[in-house]
Enzyme design. Structure first.
Site, mmCIF file in Angstrom:
data_model
loop_
_atom_site.group_PDB
_atom_site.id
_atom_site.type_symbol
_atom_site.label_atom_id
_atom_site.label_comp_id
_atom_site.label_asym_id
_atom_site.label_seq_id
_atom_site.Cartn_x
_atom_site.Cartn_y
_atom_site.Cartn_z
ATOM 1 N N LYS A 93 44.109 70.593 11.120
ATOM 2 C CA LYS A 93 44.353 69.662 12.205
ATOM 3 C C LYS A 93 45.727 69.966 12.792
ATOM 4 O O LYS A 93 46.619 70.461 12.091
ATOM 5 C CB LYS A 93 44.332 68.218 11.695
ATOM 6 C CG LYS A 93 44.020 67.183 12.759
ATOM 7 C CD LYS A 93 42.531 67.092 13.030
ATOM 8 C CE LYS A 93 42.181 65.907 13.910
ATOM 9 N NZ LYS A 93 40.735 65.690 14.017
ATOM 10 N N GLY A 193 37.223 49.988 20.322
ATOM 11 C CA GLY A 193 37.471 51.283 20.960
ATOM 12 C C GLY A 193 36.219 51.786 21.655
ATOM 13 O O GLY A 193 35.294 52.267 21.008
ATOM 14 N N GLY A 195 36.236 54.106 24.239
ATOM 15 C CA GLY A 195 36.680 55.214 25.072
ATOM 16 C C GLY A 195 35.781 56.414 24.915
ATOM 17 O O GLY A 195 34.570 56.344 25.165
ATOM 18 N N VAL A 197 34.344 58.153 22.487
ATOM 19 C CA VAL A 197 33.142 58.087 21.647
ATOM 20 C C VAL A 197 32.441 56.735 21.771
ATOM 21 O O VAL A 197 31.218 56.668 21.883
ATOM 22 C CB VAL A 197 33.505 58.353 20.167
ATOM 23 C CG1 VAL A 197 32.284 58.150 19.268
ATOM 24 C CG2 VAL A 197 34.066 59.758 19.997
#
Length: 368
Positions: A93, A193, A195, A197
């Site tokens: 990552k 959330g 957004g 996904v």
């Protein structure tokens, strides 16, 4: 005015890297390009299964140390995610430090791509929070090891599509395990959330007949859903959502740490299944969930649809092939619940055991 040495600044990070279970990383690269303002961290956790694969997060961290620790945690999670997704990739990552709304430029992304390229394919990057398909198109101009590109640039496009689909499959498996039926029809699902996904997940749930409750720190994201789907209910914030009466499933789809000492005791849902990474704020939270009778679908298992999609770019992207692989998240989630029951452990621990065994077997095969 005192002078802070490098040793003093990084002692906490080095302790994590070398002396704790959260460490064990193969390589951590600190990247800086003064001309563009780039400061980034690339963390490679494990390459037993193949080159490390994981997205690039662009975020305004409170401190540089917080950024490094986030890269360490996220890359470790990618090792487990890729292992349970059946991919021939290890975990990695990257984080770029700073507010993307203020400092993201084409030159900065090109400089970042050069750092990725310098690793010679040990790390393959993609989109994450704060980075998008258009950004990967830019990064790919200075490295071949960038996925999540647009179809016009040889990529698969938005990986959020299959991420949401995979979470939906994990949710169906959770319903099967908890209630004996894989449908979400008539179930109340709360999403934090909506957004990249979350808004796709809303579509899957409504199509399956679920009742959906949402919240998001960005009011425009909430309004987009309400304008399109007036049957969806919005609440003020996460605290209101997790306390919603009659909530069946809680889907954290924003940043990590959603399951913590404050949220778990008041959570009304019987199942937690969402797209956010690193939902468990600290070790022991998974036991707190189990003690309350809340079924937790491990985040890195159910949100693997996106990494399945971007990994496929390296072999010539085929959406149908990827969707078949993402559909298997349903079976993998059920396997984890069965292992948890058999071993008398929380699902998160069961998932870890299965992933660790695959990585250990791969490393043993390479050294035999």
């Amino acid at each position: 005015m005192g002078v802070t040495t490098v040793t003093e600044m990084t002692d906490g990070v080095l302790h994590t890297l070398f002396r704790t279970e959260q460490g064990g990383h193969e390589q951590v690269v600190l990247c800086q390009d003064r001309a563009t303002g780039l400061k980034a961290v690339i963390a490679i956790h494990n390459t037993a299964l193949g080159p490390a694969l994981g997205g690039t997060r662009f975020h305004a961290y409170a401190s540089d140390e917080e950024a490094v620790l986030d890269a360490l945690n996220l890359s470790r999670g990618m090792s487990y995610k890729n292992a349970l997704a059946g991919l021939d990739h290890g975990g990695g990552k990257a984080v770029i430090i700073g507010d993307p709304e203020l400092i993201k430029t084409e030159d900065l992304l090109l400089a970042y791509g050069r750092f990725v390229d310098s690793l010679g394919g040990r790390y393959v990057t993609a989109c994450d929070v704060g980075t998008y398909v258009a950004d990967m198109d830019v990064v790919s101009r200075t490295t071949r090891w960038a996925t999540g590109r647009s179809p016009e640039n040889g990529g698969a496009g938005d990986s959020s599509v299959l991420t949401a689909y995979g979470v939906f499959q994990g949710m169906r498996a959770s319903a099967q395990h908890a209630w004996g039926d894989p449908t979400l029809r008539g179930r109340k699902v709360g999403i934090v959330g909506v957004g990249k996904v979350g808004h796709y997940l809303v579509e899957h749930l409504l199509a399956d007949g679920a009742e959906v409750v949402i919240t998001d720190v960005r009011q425009e994201s909430v309004q987009r859903i309400l304008d399109k789907h007036p049957q969806v209910t919005a609440v003020a914030d996460t605290d209101a959502l997790i306390r919603t009466e009659g909530l069946d499933i809680y889907a954290p789809c924003a940043l990590g740490g959603a399951l913590n000492d404050d949220s778990v005791p008041v959570l009304t849902a019987k199942i937690v299944c969402g797209a956010a990474n690193n939902q468990l704020a600290h070790p022991g939270i998974e036991k707190d969930l189990a003690d309350r009778g809340i079924l937790y679908a491990p985040d890195y298992v159910v949100n693997a649809g996106g990494v399945i999609q971007v990994a496929d770019e390296l072999h010539g992207f085929d959406f149908d092939r990827c969707k078949v692989k993402a559909t298997k998240i349903f079976d993998t989630t059920l396997e984890i619940f069965a292992r948890a029951k058999a071993d008398g452990i929380p699902p998160a621990a069961a998932a870890d055991r299965i992933a660790e065994q695959r990585m250990a077997d791969a490393r043993a095969a390479r050294t035999a």
